[in-house]
Design a protein around this motif. Structure first.
Motif, PDB file in Angstrom:
ATOM      1  N   ALA A  65      28.991  21.400   5.889  1.00 29.09           N
ATOM      2  CA  ALA A  65      28.850  22.003   7.218  1.00 29.09           C
ATOM      3  C   ALA A  65      29.048  23.512   7.142  1.00 29.09           C
ATOM      4  CB  ALA A  65      29.863  21.383   8.176  1.00 29.09           C
ATOM      5  N   TRP A  66      30.056  23.953   6.390  1.00 31.69           N
ATOM      6  CA  TRP A  66      30.314  25.394   6.258  1.00 31.69           C
ATOM      7  C   TRP A  66      29.136  26.087   5.572  1.00 31.69           C
ATOM      8  CZ3 TRP A  66      32.512  28.310   1.777  1.00 31.69           C
ATOM      9  CH2 TRP A  66      32.764  29.649   2.132  1.00 31.69           C
ATOM     10  N   ARG A  67      28.571  25.443   4.570  1.00 31.55           N
ATOM     11  CA  ARG A  67      27.401  26.019   3.895  1.00 31.55           C
ATOM     12  C   ARG A  67      26.241  26.186   4.862  1.00 31.55           C
ATOM     13  NH1 ARG A  67      23.006  23.549   0.847  1.00 31.55           N
ATOM     14  NH2 ARG A  67      22.107  25.070  -0.594  1.00 31.55           N
ATOM     15  N   HIS A  68      26.040  25.201   5.754  1.00 31.82           N
ATOM     16  CA  HIS A  68      24.974  25.319   6.752  1.00 31.82           C
ATOM     17  C   HIS A  68      25.253  26.481   7.705  1.00 31.82           C
ATOM     18  CE1 HIS A  68      22.100  22.159   6.035  1.00 31.82           C
ATOM     19  NE2 HIS A  68      23.061  21.274   5.846  1.00 31.82           N
ATOM     20  N   LEU A  69      26.523  26.691   8.048  1.00 34.28           N
ATOM     21  CA  LEU A  69      26.859  27.814   8.922  1.00 34.28           C
ATOM     22  C   LEU A  69      26.509  29.139   8.253  1.00 34.28           C
ATOM     23  CD1 LEU A  69      30.283  26.639  10.379  1.00 34.28           C
ATOM     24  CD2 LEU A  69      28.120  26.851  11.600  1.00 34.28           C
ATOM     25  N   LEU A  70      26.860  29.275   6.986  1.00 37.58           N
ATOM     26  CA  LEU A  70      26.519  30.497   6.258  1.00 37.58           C
ATOM     27  C   LEU A  70      25.001  30.682   6.204  1.00 37.58           C
ATOM     28  CD1 LEU A  70      29.029  30.356   3.250  1.00 37.58           C
ATOM     29  CD2 LEU A  70      29.162  31.832   5.268  1.00 37.58           C
ATOM     30  N   THR A  71      24.288  29.594   5.942  1.00 37.74           N
ATOM     31  CA  THR A  71      22.827  29.666   5.894  1.00 37.74           C
ATOM     32  C   THR A  71      22.265  30.074   7.253  1.00 37.74           C
ATOM     33  OG1 THR A  71      22.781  27.935   4.187  1.00 37.74           O
ATOM     34  CG2 THR A  71      20.722  28.389   5.371  1.00 37.74           C
ATOM     35  N   GLY A  72      22.867  29.547   8.316  1.00 37.63           N
ATOM     36  CA  GLY A  72      22.420  29.895   9.652  1.00 37.63           C
ATOM     37  C   GLY A  72      22.576  31.363   9.976  1.00 37.63           C
ATOM     38  N   PHE A  73      23.524  32.005   9.298  1.00 33.03           N
ATOM     39  CA  PHE A  73      23.731  33.446   9.485  1.00 33.03           C
ATOM     40  C   PHE A  73      23.006  34.272   8.416  1.00 33.03           C
ATOM     41  CE2 PHE A  73      27.785  32.055  11.652  1.00 33.03           C
ATOM     42  CZ  PHE A  73      27.327  32.358  12.922  1.00 33.03           C
TER      43      PHE A  73
END
Length: 294
Positions: A65-73
Motif C-alpha cells: 500500500a505504501w509503495r502505491h502511495l509513493l507511485t501515486g505521487f
C-alpha cells in the motif's frame, strides 16, 4: 497545533494506554485460574506460531500500500525496496511515542533519495486511508452497536461503502491511491481473521462463538486496532486495543477465553512484526543508485 497541545495529547494518550494495560491486567487477575498458558497443548502452540508467521506476512500488504502511495505521487520504487524500508522501520512503533517508525521510514527514504516532503505526504495519506478503511468496519459491527439491524444489511452497507470509497479515490485522485486503500483493507481484514483464529484456538470446547458472532469479532478487532492506532503516545496501541476489544465482545462470548485470546493476540502481532523485521533484513537489496555524477 501548538506544541503545548501536542504534548497534552501525547500525555493523554499515554495515560489512556496505561489505563488500558491496568484494565487488561485486572481482567487477567480475575480469570487467573482459567488463563494458564500451560493448559495449551502442542497443537495450540503450533497454531500460535503459524498465526504469528501469517501476521508477519500480512505486513506485506501495508508495504505494498505504501509503495502505491509513493507511485501515486510520482515516485516509483521497487517492491523489494519498499519492503526493506517499511519492514526495518516499522518495528520502532513499539517504542514509546508511537511515531518513531514514521521518523525512521522518513530518514531511510531520504537517505535513498526520496524527497522528504513526498515521504511525509505519503505517510499522511497512509494514516488517512488506514483510518478510512478501518472506519468502514463499523458497518459490520452495527448489529452489535444497534441491536435489531440485520447482519445482511450491515454487510451490504460495508460492501457498498467500501466500493464507493475506492471508486471515488480512483476517479478523483488516481488509481494508486485506490489500490493503496484496498491493500489497507485487506491487511485489516486479515488481522481480524487472525484474531478470530486465535480466539478459536483457546476457547474451551463447547464455548466457541456462534457463527453469527464471527463477523462481529473480526470487525470489533479492526475497530479496537484503529482505536490503538489513533491514540497518541500508546506504542503500537498497547493497552488501548486490548481494552476496546474486551469491552466490545465481553457481553457476547466467554470473557475468560476472550481475555486470554486478547493476550495471545498481542504475542502473535509482536512475534509477527519481529519476523517481518528480520525478513526485511534478510531479503534487503541495495536500492538502485540515482542517476547523476558524484
Amino acid at each position: 497545533m501548538s506544541q503545548r497541545w501536542k504534548r497534552a495529547l501525547h500525555w493523554a494518550g499515554s495515560i489512556l494506554a496505561l489505563a488500558g494495560v491496568a484494565f487488561v491486567a485486572q481482567r487477567l487477575w480475575s480469570y487467573g485460574a482459567d488463563i494458564r498458558p500451560g493448559r495449551l497443548g502442542t497443537a495450540q502452540w503450533a497454531g500460535i506460531a503459524v498465526l504469528s508467521a501469517v501476521y508477519g506476512a500480512s505486513n506485506l500488504f501495508l508495504a505494498l500500500a505504501w509503495r502505491h502511495l509513493l507511485t501515486g505521487f510520482g515516485q516509483r520504487r521497487p517492491m523489494a525496496w519498499a519492503v526493506r524500508v517499511f519492514g526495518i522501520s516499522q518495528i520502532a512503533k513499539y517504542l514509546p511515542g508511537n511515531i518513531f517508525h514514521l521518523a525512521g521510514r522518513q530518514a531511510m527514504g531520504m537517505a535513498d533519495g526520496v524527497p522528504g516532503w513526498l515521504l511525509a505526504r505519503s505517510m499522511a495519506w497512509e494514516l488517512g486511508l488506514l483510518v478510512l478503511a478501518g472506519c468502514l468496519f463499523l458497518f459490520p459491527l452495527l448489529p452489535l452497536l444497534r441491536p435489531g439491524i440485520p447482519a445482511a444489511a450491515a454487510a451490504a452497507a460495508f460492501i457498498l461503502s467500501a466500493s464507493a470509497c475506492l471508486l471515488l479515490l480512483w476517479r478523483l485522485v488516481n488509481r494508486d491511491m485506490a489500490l493503496a486503500m484496498a491493500w489497507h483493507g485487506v491487511f485489516l481484514f486479515a488481522s481480524g481473521l487472525i484474531f478470530l483464529a486465535t480466539y478459536l484456538l483457546v476457547a474451551p470446547s463447547g464455548s466457541a462463538a456462534p457463527m453469527a458472532l464471527l463477523p462481529l469479532m473480526v470487525a470489533a478487532y479492526v475497530i479496537a486496532w484503529l482505536a490503538g492506532l489513533l491514540t497518541p503516545g500508546a506504542p503500537a496501541g498497547v493497552g488501548v486495543r486490548e481494552m476496546v476489544m474486551i469491552l466490545l465482545m465481553a457481553p457476547l462470548v466467554p470473557e475468560a477465553a476472550l481475555v486470554f485470546a486478547v493476550l495471545l493476540s498481542r504475542v502473535v502481532t509482536v512475534c509477527g512484526d519481529t519476523l517481518f523485521y528480520l525478513a526485511a533484513h534478510l531479503k534487503a537489496t541495495p536500492p538502485a543508485e540515482p542517476g547523476g555524477c558524484d
